[in-house]
Design a protein around this motif. Structure first.
Motif, PDB file in Angstrom:
ATOM      1  N   TYR A 150       0.900  -1.168  -0.152  1.00  0.00           N
ATOM      2  CA  TYR A 150       0.130  -0.115  -0.010  1.00  0.00           C
ATOM      3  C   TYR A 150       0.974   1.309  -0.021  1.00  0.00           C
ATOM      4  CZ  TYR A 150      -3.969  -3.129   1.206  1.00  0.00           C
ATOM      5  OH  TYR A 150      -4.729  -4.162   1.285  1.00  0.00           O
TER       6      TYR A 150
ATOM      7  N   VAL B  35      -6.672  -5.776  -1.602  1.00  0.00           N
ATOM      8  CA  VAL B  35      -4.950  -6.030  -1.424  1.00  0.00           C
ATOM      9  C   VAL B  35      -4.589  -4.865  -2.377  1.00  0.00           C
ATOM     10  CG1 VAL B  35      -5.352  -8.630  -0.987  1.00  0.00           C
ATOM     11  CG2 VAL B  35      -5.071  -7.732  -3.383  1.00  0.00           C
TER      12      VAL B  35
ATOM     13  N   GLU C 114      -5.624  -5.635   8.459  1.00  0.00           N
ATOM     14  CA  GLU C 114      -6.630  -6.711   7.954  1.00  0.00           C
ATOM     15  C   GLU C 114      -7.894  -5.603   7.592  1.00  0.00           C
ATOM     16  OE1 GLU C 114      -9.568 -10.194   9.669  1.00  0.00           O
ATOM     17  OE2 GLU C 114      -7.749  -9.437  10.733  1.00  0.00           O
TER      18      GLU C 114
ATOM     19  N   ARG D 243      -7.758  -4.091   4.219  1.00  0.00           N
ATOM     20  CA  ARG D 243      -7.846  -5.129   3.174  1.00  0.00           C
ATOM     21  C   ARG D 243      -9.331  -5.478   2.844  1.00  0.00           C
ATOM     22  NH1 ARG D 243      -3.294  -7.527   5.574  1.00  0.00           N
ATOM     23  NH2 ARG D 243      -4.373  -8.864   6.818  1.00  0.00           N
TER      24      ARG D 243
END
Length: 223
Positions: free
Chosen positions: A105, A221, A213, A216
């Motif tokens: 990211y 992703v 998490e 995501r």
């Protein structure tokens, strides 16, 4: 690339102590002594310099816009001189930034702190290089909750502005993300944490350990 854009004050770091000290410097110059304090006013501090001056002057019965305008530069100068004495990153914040970066990211900052002060703070604390972008209150001609600073922070971090998430701590951050058409995550561990649920963000963050998490789930992703 998908990007994760953070607000700074009250989201990544508790900057309230140094902000309150700068405001009290101004109040002492005015002859009022130390007007603001950590226990009562941490949340006000994270809303910015003008808000602190306005709130403090109301408290002493001396509210005046011209005084706020006169002392705002004084406050900024005092803050710049002593910007990192009390400031601390929230537990897990830098670990979350590292984890997000490691998984692909783009990570950046979009703040309503003046850009030069945000640069100074992050540099003093040794973490400026962890963020691919930094857009401050005066980087563009508009500031949050206008969506363009968020979009620009995403672009400068190497991402598409439609594929980002904003991590913040206020209605300003919620409204910015909403205007940009992207999700927001609001933290609950700051001074105004109990008020975040009512703003109906896409997610509430209770600890930075949970952020990778959560990201995501919100934007997918990284690549």
């Amino acid at each position: 690339m998908r990007t994760v854009i953070f607000d700074l004050d009250g989201t990544l770091a508790d900057t309230s102590g140094d902000l309150l000290a700068a405001a009290n410097h101004c109040f002492r110059e005015m002859g009022h002594g130390d007007v603001l304090n950590q226990a009562q006013d941490a949340g006000i501090a994270l809303r910015g310099g003008r808000m602190m001056l306005s709130h403090g002057l109301r408290r002493v019965g001396a509210h005046d816009e011209s005084t706020i305008n006169s002392y705002y530069p004084v406050l900024l100068d005092a803050y710049a001189q002593d910007i990192d004495t009390h400031t601390q990153f929230y537990p897990g914040a830098l670990d979350a930034v590292a984890a997000l970066s490691a998984t692909g990211y783009g990570v950046g900052i979009c703040t309503n702190k003046p850009e030069h002060l945000a640069e100074l703070l992050l540099t003093r604390m040794g973490v400026r290089d962890r963020f691919l972008s930094l857009v401050g209150a005066d980087t563009l001609s508009v500031r949050k909750p206008d969506p363009e600073p968020l979009r620009e922070a995403a672009r400068r971090a190497g991402g598409h502005p439609d594929l980002c998430v904003l991590i913040g701590d206020s209605d300003t951050d919620r409204n910015t993300a909403r205007a940009a058409g992207v999700p927001s995550v609001l933290v609950t561990f700051g001074p105004s944490g109990d008020d975040m649920a009512a703003l109906e963000p896409e997610a509430l963050l209770h600890h930075f350990d949970d952020l990778p998490e959560m990201v995501r789930g919100l934007i997918g992703v990284a690549a």
